[in-house]
Design a protein around this motif. Structure first.
Motif, short mmCIF file in Angstrom:
data_model
loop_
_atom_site.label_atom_id
_atom_site.label_comp_id
_atom_site.label_asym_id
_atom_site.label_seq_id
_atom_site.Cartn_x
_atom_site.Cartn_y
_atom_site.Cartn_z
N MET A 146 22.18 -1.12 -9.42
CA MET A 146 23.41 -1.79 -9.76
C MET A 146 23.39 -3.21 -9.21
O MET A 146 22.98 -3.45 -8.08
N ILE A 147 23.84 -4.14 -10.01
CA ILE A 147 23.91 -5.55 -9.60
C ILE A 147 25.24 -5.79 -8.90
O ILE A 147 26.29 -5.40 -9.39
N THR A 148 25.19 -6.44 -7.75
CA THR A 148 26.42 -6.79 -7.04
C THR A 148 26.39 -8.27 -6.70
O THR A 148 25.34 -8.86 -6.53
N SER A 149 27.57 -8.85 -6.60
CA SER A 149 27.67 -10.26 -6.22
C SER A 149 29.05 -10.51 -5.62
O SER A 149 29.95 -9.70 -5.78
N ALA A 150 29.17 -11.63 -4.95
CA ALA A 150 30.45 -12.01 -4.37
C ALA A 150 30.82 -13.40 -4.84
O ALA A 150 29.96 -14.27 -4.99
N HIS A 151 32.07 -13.59 -5.11
CA HIS A 151 32.59 -14.90 -5.49
C HIS A 151 34.05 -14.96 -5.10
O HIS A 151 34.62 -13.98 -4.65
N SER A 152 34.66 -16.10 -5.29
CA SER A 152 36.08 -16.25 -4.96
C SER A 152 36.90 -15.31 -5.83
O SER A 152 36.53 -15.00 -6.96
N PRO A 153 38.04 -14.83 -5.31
CA PRO A 153 38.85 -13.87 -6.04
C PRO A 153 39.28 -14.37 -7.43
O PRO A 153 39.61 -15.53 -7.60
N ALA A 154 39.25 -13.47 -8.39
CA ALA A 154 39.70 -13.76 -9.76
C ALA A 154 41.16 -13.37 -9.90
O ALA A 154 41.67 -12.62 -9.09
N PRO A 155 41.86 -13.85 -10.86
CA PRO A 155 41.44 -14.77 -11.92
C PRO A 155 41.44 -16.21 -11.41
O PRO A 155 42.14 -16.55 -10.47
N TRP A 156 40.63 -17.02 -12.07
CA TRP A 156 40.60 -18.45 -11.77
C TRP A 156 41.44 -19.19 -12.80
O TRP A 156 41.67 -18.71 -13.90
N SER A 157 41.92 -20.35 -12.41
CA SER A 157 42.71 -21.19 -13.32
C SER A 157 42.28 -22.64 -13.13
O SER A 157 41.55 -22.96 -12.20
N TYR A 158 42.75 -23.49 -14.02
CA TYR A 158 42.43 -24.91 -13.88
C TYR A 158 43.70 -25.74 -14.07
O TYR A 158 44.66 -25.28 -14.67
#
Length: 84
Positions: free
Chosen positions: A1-13
């Motif tokens: 299984m592929i795992t990753s970490a990033h800033s919490p979603a959802p993102w906006s602009y």
């Protein structure tokens, strides 16, 4: 299984232009220089666009960047399906 970490979603602009304050600028004092910023769910700035590119391209990049968490989730799902 592929795992990753990033800033919490959802993102906006958001559109957040720079305002020229220098009398020496060829644009003139008070002129707007287009710029966009992308934020995560917690309001942390993830990145901003390059103000030297046209406004339409900056917005397109900001919109694409704001979808990054959803695109990543879709890619992970697809990769996991292929791996089974």
């Amino acid at each position: 299984m592929i795992t990753s970490a990033h800033s919490p979603a959802p993102w906006s602009y958001e559109y957040n232009p720079y305002t020229v304050g220098s009398k020496n600028s060829p644009l003139g004092t008070g002129a707007e220089i287009p710029a966009f910023e992308v934020f995560d769910h917690d309001g942390n700035k993830v990145f901003d666009t390059n103000e030297e590119t046209p406004c339409e391209l900056q917005e397109a990049n900001a919109r694409l960047g704001a979808t990054a968490p959803r695109l990543l989730a879709s890619l992970v799902t697809y990769a996991n399906l292929l791996a089974t």
